[in-house]
Each structure stands twice: as C-alpha cells, then as structure tokens.
Motif scaffolding. Sequence first.
Motif, PDB file in Angstrom:
ATOM      1  N   ARG A  36       0.855  -1.192   0.000  1.00 14.50           N
ATOM      2  CA  ARG A  36       0.000   0.000   0.000  1.00 14.50           C
ATOM      3  C   ARG A  36       0.887   1.237   0.000  1.00 14.50           C
ATOM      4  O   ARG A  36       2.016   1.208   0.462  1.00 14.50           O
ATOM      5  CB  ARG A  36      -0.936   0.012   1.198  1.00 14.50           C
ATOM      6  CG  ARG A  36      -0.201   0.154   2.508  1.00 14.50           C
ATOM      7  CD  ARG A  36      -1.138   0.304   3.656  1.00 14.50           C
ATOM      8  NE  ARG A  36      -0.310   0.625   4.828  1.00 14.50           N
ATOM      9  CZ  ARG A  36      -0.774   0.894   6.007  1.00 14.50           C
ATOM     10  NH1 ARG A  36      -2.063   0.872   6.213  1.00 14.50           N
ATOM     11  NH2 ARG A  36       0.026   1.181   6.995  1.00 14.50           N
ATOM     12  N   ALA A  37       0.339   2.316  -0.510  1.00 14.07           N
ATOM     13  CA  ALA A  37       1.062   3.583  -0.563  1.00 14.07           C
ATOM     14  C   ALA A  37       0.528   4.482   0.545  1.00 14.07           C
ATOM     15  O   ALA A  37      -0.671   4.711   0.645  1.00 14.07           O
ATOM     16  CB  ALA A  37       0.893   4.245  -1.916  1.00 14.07           C
ATOM     17  N   GLY A  38       1.420   4.983   1.364  1.00 18.59           N
ATOM     18  CA  GLY A  38       1.037   5.866   2.456  1.00 18.59           C
ATOM     19  C   GLY A  38       1.437   7.294   2.161  1.00 18.59           C
ATOM     20  O   GLY A  38       1.483   7.718   0.997  1.00 18.59           O
ATOM     21  N   ILE A  39       1.784   8.029   3.220  1.00 17.72           N
ATOM     22  CA  ILE A  39       2.114   9.440   3.046  1.00 17.72           C
ATOM     23  C   ILE A  39       3.431   9.652   2.298  1.00 17.72           C
ATOM     24  O   ILE A  39       3.666  10.733   1.765  1.00 17.72           O
ATOM     25  CB  ILE A  39       2.150  10.188   4.397  1.00 17.72           C
ATOM     26  CG1 ILE A  39       3.196   9.598   5.322  1.00 17.72           C
ATOM     27  CG2 ILE A  39       0.794  10.206   5.040  1.00 17.72           C
ATOM     28  CD1 ILE A  39       3.425  10.408   6.582  1.00 17.72           C
ATOM     29  N   LEU A  40       4.285   8.640   2.262  1.00 16.11           N
ATOM     30  CA  LEU A  40       5.547   8.755   1.516  1.00 16.11           C
ATOM     31  C   LEU A  40       5.356   8.510   0.027  1.00 16.11           C
ATOM     32  O   LEU A  40       6.274   8.702  -0.763  1.00 16.11           O
ATOM     33  CB  LEU A  40       6.591   7.774   2.065  1.00 16.11           C
ATOM     34  CG  LEU A  40       7.043   7.983   3.498  1.00 16.11           C
ATOM     35  CD1 LEU A  40       8.050   6.908   3.892  1.00 16.11           C
ATOM     36  CD2 LEU A  40       7.650   9.361   3.670  1.00 16.11           C
ATOM     37  N   ARG A  41       4.174   8.049  -0.348  1.00 17.63           N
ATOM     38  CA  ARG A  41       3.835   7.748  -1.740  1.00 17.63           C
ATOM     39  C   ARG A  41       4.714   6.668  -2.350  1.00 17.63           C
ATOM     40  O   ARG A  41       4.991   6.673  -3.544  1.00 17.63           O
ATOM     41  CB  ARG A  41       3.863   9.004  -2.611  1.00 17.63           C
ATOM     42  CG  ARG A  41       2.939  10.088  -2.150  1.00 17.63           C
ATOM     43  CD  ARG A  41       1.503   9.685  -2.384  1.00 17.63           C
ATOM     44  NE  ARG A  41       0.605  10.763  -1.950  1.00 17.63           N
ATOM     45  CZ  ARG A  41      -0.370  10.575  -1.072  1.00 17.63           C
ATOM     46  NH1 ARG A  41      -0.580   9.388  -0.557  1.00 17.63           N
ATOM     47  NH2 ARG A  41      -1.145  11.576  -0.721  1.00 17.63           N
ATOM     48  N   VAL A  86       4.379   5.058  11.979  1.00 21.84           N
ATOM     49  CA  VAL A  86       4.866   4.447  10.741  1.00 21.84           C
ATOM     50  C   VAL A  86       3.908   3.360  10.274  1.00 21.84           C
ATOM     51  O   VAL A  86       3.527   3.313   9.102  1.00 21.84           O
ATOM     52  CB  VAL A  86       6.296   3.870  10.919  1.00 21.84           C
ATOM     53  CG1 VAL A  86       6.675   2.968   9.754  1.00 21.84           C
ATOM     54  CG2 VAL A  86       7.304   4.991  11.057  1.00 21.84           C
ATOM     55  N   PHE A  87       3.481   2.484  11.174  1.00 21.07           N
ATOM     56  CA  PHE A  87       2.596   1.397  10.763  1.00 21.07           C
ATOM     57  C   PHE A  87       1.204   1.914  10.389  1.00 21.07           C
ATOM     58  O   PHE A  87       0.493   1.275   9.608  1.00 21.07           O
ATOM     59  CB  PHE A  87       2.499   0.329  11.853  1.00 21.07           C
ATOM     60  CG  PHE A  87       3.539  -0.736  11.710  1.00 21.07           C
ATOM     61  CD1 PHE A  87       3.293  -1.879  10.979  1.00 21.07           C
ATOM     62  CD2 PHE A  87       4.793  -0.579  12.292  1.00 21.07           C
ATOM     63  CE1 PHE A  87       4.256  -2.854  10.834  1.00 21.07           C
ATOM     64  CE2 PHE A  87       5.766  -1.547  12.145  1.00 21.07           C
ATOM     65  CZ  PHE A  87       5.496  -2.689  11.406  1.00 21.07           C
ATOM     66  N   ARG A  88       0.821   3.057  10.911  1.00 19.77           N
ATOM     67  CA  ARG A  88      -0.501   3.601  10.586  1.00 19.77           C
ATOM     68  C   ARG A  88      -0.500   4.384   9.275  1.00 19.77           C
ATOM     69  O   ARG A  88      -1.393   4.239   8.462  1.00 19.77           O
ATOM     70  CB  ARG A  88      -0.958   4.504  11.738  1.00 19.77           C
ATOM     71  CG  ARG A  88      -2.250   5.255  11.492  1.00 19.77           C
ATOM     72  CD  ARG A  88      -3.450   4.287  11.472  1.00 19.77           C
ATOM     73  NE  ARG A  88      -4.671   5.037  11.282  1.00 19.77           N
ATOM     74  CZ  ARG A  88      -5.353   5.056  10.134  1.00 19.77           C
ATOM     75  NH1 ARG A  88      -4.926   4.376   9.103  1.00 19.77           N
ATOM     76  NH2 ARG A  88      -6.446   5.750  10.028  1.00 19.77           N
ATOM     77  N   TRP A  89       0.485   5.246   9.087  1.00 15.93           N
ATOM     78  CA  TRP A  89       0.426   6.179   7.956  1.00 15.93           C
ATOM     79  C   TRP A  89       1.437   5.954   6.842  1.00 15.93           C
ATOM     80  O   TRP A  89       1.336   6.585   5.794  1.00 15.93           O
ATOM     81  CB  TRP A  89       0.561   7.609   8.465  1.00 15.93           C
ATOM     82  CG  TRP A  89      -0.623   8.025   9.276  1.00 15.93           C
ATOM     83  CD1 TRP A  89      -1.920   8.051   8.850  1.00 15.93           C
ATOM     84  CD2 TRP A  89      -0.636   8.440  10.617  1.00 15.93           C
ATOM     85  NE1 TRP A  89      -2.734   8.463   9.856  1.00 15.93           N
ATOM     86  CE2 TRP A  89      -1.975   8.714  10.969  1.00 15.93           C
ATOM     87  CE3 TRP A  89       0.343   8.617  11.584  1.00 15.93           C
ATOM     88  CZ2 TRP A  89      -2.351   9.155  12.226  1.00 15.93           C
ATOM     89  CZ3 TRP A  89      -0.027   9.053  12.840  1.00 15.93           C
ATOM     90  CH2 TRP A  89      -1.353   9.322  13.145  1.00 15.93           C
ATOM     91  N   VAL A  90       2.438   5.123   7.049  1.00 11.87           N
ATOM     92  CA  VAL A  90       3.427   4.913   5.988  1.00 11.87           C
ATOM     93  C   VAL A  90       3.051   3.641   5.269  1.00 11.87           C
ATOM     94  O   VAL A  90       2.821   3.483   4.204  1.00 11.87           O
ATOM     95  CB  VAL A  90       4.854   4.798   6.526  1.00 11.87           C
ATOM     96  CG1 VAL A  90       5.827   4.419   5.427  1.00 11.87           C
ATOM     97  CG2 VAL A  90       5.268   6.086   7.176  1.00 11.87           C
TER      98      VAL A  90
END
Length: 90
Positions: A36-41, A86-90
């Motif tokens: 999955r892609a998070g805030i770091l794209r 990190v585990f929530r948003w990255v």
Amino acid sequence: MDWMAWTTGTAIFFAVIATILAVMSFLAIRYPETPRAGILRIETTRGDRLFITLLGSAFINLIWLGLEVGPQPYALLVCLAYGAAVFRWV
C-alpha cells in the motif's frame, strides 16, 4: 560465549527482535498482504514498515543519547509512538 559480553539488556534486545521477526513471518504466511502507498507515496508492506521503524528507532536513540535529552527509557516511549505512526500512515 566468552568472546561477547552478554548482559541481560543485550539478551532481551535480541530476544525481542527475534520474536518480532517470528511474528511478522507468521503474519506474512497467515495473512498475505498487498503493498500500500502511504504518506511517503511509496508502496510498502509490513516488513518494509518494520524496517523503517527499526531504522528510525535506532536514530531516535542515538539522537537521544547525543543530545542528552533525558533518561534513556523515555526514548522507548518516543520510539513506540514513532512505530505506531509508521505502521498507521506509511
């Protein structure tokens, strides 16, 4: 094992890391995940996020020691918050 100074703290550290790796391996087998892609794209998996968390926690602890922010056990709380983020948003 006379060549290495094993202390209780060192043994606990390595036991925790081994346990985390075993749990992550079990989760990867039992519940396969798609990246999955998070805030770091960038696409990350649980293993990637674990690596980012461990690497970031090492830097947090080094900075904590270098700047003498406070007692070292408080750095653990910062690392836990960082890991959760990190585990929530990255």
